[in-house]
Motif scaffolding. Structure first.
Motif, PDB file in Angstrom:
ATOM      1  N   PRO A  99       0.817  -1.215   0.000  1.00  0.00           N
ATOM      2  CA  PRO A  99       0.000   0.000   0.000  1.00  0.00           C
ATOM      3  C   PRO A  99       0.851   1.266   0.000  1.00  0.00           C
ATOM      4  CG  PRO A  99      -0.667  -1.503   1.759  1.00  0.00           C
ATOM      5  CD  PRO A  99       0.609  -2.035   1.204  1.00  0.00           C
ATOM      6  N   ILE A 100       0.345   2.285  -0.669  1.00  0.00           N
ATOM      7  CA  ILE A 100       0.971   3.610  -0.649  1.00  0.00           C
ATOM      8  C   ILE A 100       0.044   4.596   0.045  1.00  0.00           C
ATOM      9  CG2 ILE A 100       1.728   5.539  -2.077  1.00  0.00           C
ATOM     10  CD1 ILE A 100       2.819   3.452  -4.062  1.00  0.00           C
ATOM     11  N   ALA A 101      -1.195   4.690  -0.427  1.00  0.00           N
ATOM     12  CA  ALA A 101      -2.161   5.616   0.168  1.00  0.00           C
ATOM     13  C   ALA A 101      -3.565   5.223  -0.260  1.00  0.00           C
ATOM     14  CB  ALA A 101      -1.863   7.054  -0.270  1.00  0.00           C
ATOM     15  N   SER A 102      -4.530   5.533   0.588  1.00  0.00           N
ATOM     16  CA  SER A 102      -5.928   5.276   0.229  1.00  0.00           C
ATOM     17  C   SER A 102      -6.839   6.013   1.193  1.00  0.00           C
ATOM     18  CB  SER A 102      -6.250   3.781   0.292  1.00  0.00           C
ATOM     19  OG  SER A 102      -6.443   3.371   1.628  1.00  0.00           O
ATOM     20  N   ASP A 103      -8.128   5.901   0.923  1.00  0.00           N
ATOM     21  CA  ASP A 103      -9.126   6.454   1.828  1.00  0.00           C
ATOM     22  C   ASP A 103     -10.057   5.358   2.349  1.00  0.00           C
ATOM     23  OD1 ASP A 103     -10.456   5.924  -0.516  1.00  0.00           O
ATOM     24  OD2 ASP A 103     -11.577   7.799  -0.537  1.00  0.00           O
ATOM     25  N   VAL A 104      -9.566   4.113   2.378  1.00  0.00           N
ATOM     26  CA  VAL A 104     -10.420   2.985   2.778  1.00  0.00           C
ATOM     27  C   VAL A 104     -10.072   2.393   4.137  1.00  0.00           C
ATOM     28  CG1 VAL A 104     -10.963   2.315   0.404  1.00  0.00           C
ATOM     29  CG2 VAL A 104      -9.017   1.256   1.564  1.00  0.00           C
ATOM     30  N   GLY A 105      -9.033   2.853   4.798  1.00  0.00           N
ATOM     31  CA  GLY A 105      -8.611   2.276   6.067  1.00  0.00           C
ATOM     32  C   GLY A 105      -7.560   1.203   5.852  1.00  0.00           C
ATOM     33  N   PHE A 106      -6.727   0.997   6.853  1.00  0.00           N
ATOM     34  CA  PHE A 106      -5.545   0.148   6.714  1.00  0.00           C
ATOM     35  C   PHE A 106      -5.857  -1.291   6.318  1.00  0.00           C
ATOM     36  CE2 PHE A 106      -2.300  -2.702   8.478  1.00  0.00           C
ATOM     37  CZ  PHE A 106      -1.226  -2.304   7.697  1.00  0.00           C
ATOM     38  N   GLU A 107      -6.807  -1.952   7.018  1.00  0.00           N
ATOM     39  CA  GLU A 107      -7.083  -3.364   6.718  1.00  0.00           C
ATOM     40  C   GLU A 107      -7.580  -3.559   5.294  1.00  0.00           C
ATOM     41  OE1 GLU A 107      -9.222  -5.791   9.525  1.00  0.00           O
ATOM     42  OE2 GLU A 107      -8.422  -4.605  11.184  1.00  0.00           O
ATOM     43  N   LYS A 108      -8.539  -2.755   4.896  1.00  0.00           N
ATOM     44  CA  LYS A 108      -9.094  -2.865   3.543  1.00  0.00           C
ATOM     45  C   LYS A 108      -8.038  -2.481   2.505  1.00  0.00           C
ATOM     46  CE  LYS A 108     -13.774  -2.169   2.242  1.00  0.00           C
ATOM     47  NZ  LYS A 108     -14.917  -1.254   2.116  1.00  0.00           N
ATOM     48  N   GLU A 109      -7.249  -1.472   2.826  1.00  0.00           N
ATOM     49  CA  GLU A 109      -6.185  -1.027   1.915  1.00  0.00           C
ATOM     50  C   GLU A 109      -5.190  -2.149   1.647  1.00  0.00           C
ATOM     51  OE1 GLU A 109      -2.883   1.568   3.355  1.00  0.00           O
ATOM     52  OE2 GLU A 109      -3.775   2.965   1.920  1.00  0.00           O
ATOM     53  N   THR A 110      -4.801  -2.861   2.696  1.00  0.00           N
ATOM     54  CA  THR A 110      -3.843  -3.955   2.559  1.00  0.00           C
ATOM     55  C   THR A 110      -4.411  -5.071   1.694  1.00  0.00           C
ATOM     56  OG1 THR A 110      -2.955  -3.412   4.738  1.00  0.00           O
ATOM     57  CG2 THR A 110      -2.423  -5.580   3.874  1.00  0.00           C
ATOM     58  N   LEU A 111      -5.650  -5.453   1.951  1.00  0.00           N
ATOM     59  CA  LEU A 111      -6.306  -6.501   1.166  1.00  0.00           C
ATOM     60  C   LEU A 111      -6.469  -6.085  -0.295  1.00  0.00           C
ATOM     61  CD1 LEU A 111      -7.854  -9.194   0.930  1.00  0.00           C
ATOM     62  CD2 LEU A 111      -9.911  -7.930   1.577  1.00  0.00           C
ATOM     63  N   LEU A 112      -6.943  -4.861  -0.523  1.00  0.00           N
ATOM     64  CA  LEU A 112      -7.153  -4.396  -1.895  1.00  0.00           C
ATOM     65  C   LEU A 112      -5.837  -4.241  -2.649  1.00  0.00           C
ATOM     66  CD1 LEU A 112     -10.032  -1.828  -1.323  1.00  0.00           C
ATOM     67  CD2 LEU A 112     -10.191  -4.057  -2.469  1.00  0.00           C
ATOM     68  N   SER A 113      -4.798  -3.775  -1.987  1.00  0.00           N
ATOM     69  CA  SER A 113      -3.497  -3.627  -2.641  1.00  0.00           C
ATOM     70  C   SER A 113      -2.957  -4.973  -3.100  1.00  0.00           C
ATOM     71  CB  SER A 113      -2.493  -2.952  -1.698  1.00  0.00           C
ATOM     72  OG  SER A 113      -2.876  -1.630  -1.432  1.00  0.00           O
ATOM     73  N   ALA A 114      -3.072  -5.985  -2.245  1.00  0.00           N
ATOM     74  CA  ALA A 114      -2.623  -7.327  -2.620  1.00  0.00           C
ATOM     75  C   ALA A 114      -3.476  -7.892  -3.757  1.00  0.00           C
ATOM     76  CB  ALA A 114      -2.672  -8.251  -1.409  1.00  0.00           C
ATOM     77  N   SER A 115      -4.777  -7.655  -3.714  1.00  0.00           N
ATOM     78  CA  SER A 115      -5.680  -8.125  -4.773  1.00  0.00           C
ATOM     79  C   SER A 115      -5.356  -7.466  -6.107  1.00  0.00           C
ATOM     80  CB  SER A 115      -7.130  -7.834  -4.396  1.00  0.00           C
ATOM     81  OG  SER A 115      -7.473  -8.482  -3.203  1.00  0.00           O
ATOM     82  N   ILE A 116      -5.088  -6.173  -6.080  1.00  0.00           N
ATOM     83  CA  ILE A 116      -4.721  -5.442  -7.296  1.00  0.00           C
ATOM     84  C   ILE A 116      -3.474  -6.066  -7.918  1.00  0.00           C
ATOM     85  CG2 ILE A 116      -3.837  -3.242  -8.181  1.00  0.00           C
ATOM     86  CD1 ILE A 116      -5.493  -1.903  -5.896  1.00  0.00           C
ATOM     87  N   ALA A 117      -2.489  -6.342  -7.088  1.00  0.00           N
ATOM     88  CA  ALA A 117      -1.239  -6.932  -7.588  1.00  0.00           C
ATOM     89  C   ALA A 117      -1.503  -8.272  -8.256  1.00  0.00           C
ATOM     90  CB  ALA A 117      -0.226  -7.075  -6.450  1.00  0.00           C
ATOM     91  N   ALA A 118      -2.348  -9.099  -7.649  1.00  0.00           N
ATOM     92  CA  ALA A 118      -2.645 -10.415  -8.210  1.00  0.00           C
ATOM     93  C   ALA A 118      -3.402 -10.301  -9.535  1.00  0.00           C
ATOM     94  CB  ALA A 118      -3.454 -11.241  -7.212  1.00  0.00           C
ATOM     95  N   ILE A 119      -4.416  -9.463  -9.567  1.00  0.00           N
ATOM     96  CA  ILE A 119      -5.208  -9.295 -10.796  1.00  0.00           C
ATOM     97  C   ILE A 119      -4.330  -8.781 -11.930  1.00  0.00           C
ATOM     98  CG2 ILE A 119      -7.035  -7.903 -11.870  1.00  0.00           C
ATOM     99  CD1 ILE A 119      -8.439  -7.998  -9.073  1.00  0.00           C
ATOM    100  N   LEU A 120      -3.514  -7.796 -11.638  1.00  0.00           N
ATOM    101  CA  LEU A 120      -2.706  -7.203 -12.698  1.00  0.00           C
ATOM    102  C   LEU A 120      -1.530  -8.083 -13.097  1.00  0.00           C
ATOM    103  CD1 LEU A 120      -3.034  -3.469 -11.795  1.00  0.00           C
ATOM    104  CD2 LEU A 120      -4.281  -4.810 -13.459  1.00  0.00           C
ATOM    105  N   ALA A 121      -1.066  -8.939 -12.208  1.00  0.00           N
ATOM    106  CA  ALA A 121      -0.017  -9.890 -12.585  1.00  0.00           C
ATOM    107  C   ALA A 121      -0.544 -10.842 -13.656  1.00  0.00           C
ATOM    108  CB  ALA A 121       0.464 -10.662 -11.364  1.00  0.00           C
ATOM    109  N   ILE A 122      -1.781 -11.282 -13.490  1.00  0.00           N
ATOM    110  CA  ILE A 122      -2.404 -12.145 -14.497  1.00  0.00           C
ATOM    111  C   ILE A 122      -2.573 -11.375 -15.805  1.00  0.00           C
ATOM    112  CG2 ILE A 122      -4.530 -13.366 -15.107  1.00  0.00           C
ATOM    113  CD1 ILE A 122      -4.798 -13.928 -12.022  1.00  0.00           C
ATOM    114  N   SER A 123      -3.047 -10.149 -15.711  1.00  0.00           N
ATOM    115  CA  SER A 123      -3.240  -9.320 -16.897  1.00  0.00           C
ATOM    116  C   SER A 123      -1.928  -9.125 -17.658  1.00  0.00           C
ATOM    117  CB  SER A 123      -3.812  -7.969 -16.486  1.00  0.00           C
ATOM    118  OG  SER A 123      -3.861  -7.090 -17.571  1.00  0.00           O
TER     119      SER A 123
END
Length: 128
Positions: free
Chosen positions: A40-64
């Motif tokens: 994570p770098i920055a967000s407006d979703v809170g730390f726990e959600k930010e961590t989960l979403l950041s990891a999910s983004i990395a996985a989705i885009l790695a496949i892409s």
């Protein structure tokens, strides 16, 4: 203590840009900025959600990016995911950073794309 992939002053500048983006485009609900590895770098979703979403983004885009490499399509630019209640937009910034935009379902795609492309240019100036 907050853990981020960038220095605190850079994170603060990006948080300011997130706030400005949401004022410009009221259809944008949340924004998550992360590095290519899912840190994570920055967000407006809170730390726990930010961590989960950041990891999910990395996985989705790695496949892409694997698909892109096998098809010789060039660099990844963005993905739009359309759900029943939301639209998610995933963007590439400087081939090293990722931006997730969570928008209302009725958000005009053209306006979101325009506003987020401008946002991406602004935050690219802050990112190493």
């Amino acid at each position: 203590m907050y853990i981020s992939a960038v220095a605190e002053d850079v994170r603060d500048k990006i948080l300011t840009e997130i706030s400005s983006l949401k004022k410009i485009n009221r259809h944008i609900i949340n924004v998550v900025v992360s590095d290519i590895s899912g840190m994570p770098i920055a967000s407006d979703v809170g730390f726990e959600k930010e961590t989960l979403l950041s990891a999910s983004i990395a996985a989705i885009l790695a496949i892409s990016e694997k698909v892109s490499a096998s098809m010789d399509t060039g660099n990844f630019n963005y993905i739009v995911m359309d759900y029943d209640n939301l639209r998610l937009f995933l963007f590439n910034v400087k081939n090293k950073y990722r931006v997730l935009i969570i928008a209302k379902k009725e958000a005009p795609m053209g306006l979101v794309l325009r506003d987020v492309k401008q946002f991406n240019k602004r935050i690219a100036d802050y990112l190493p």
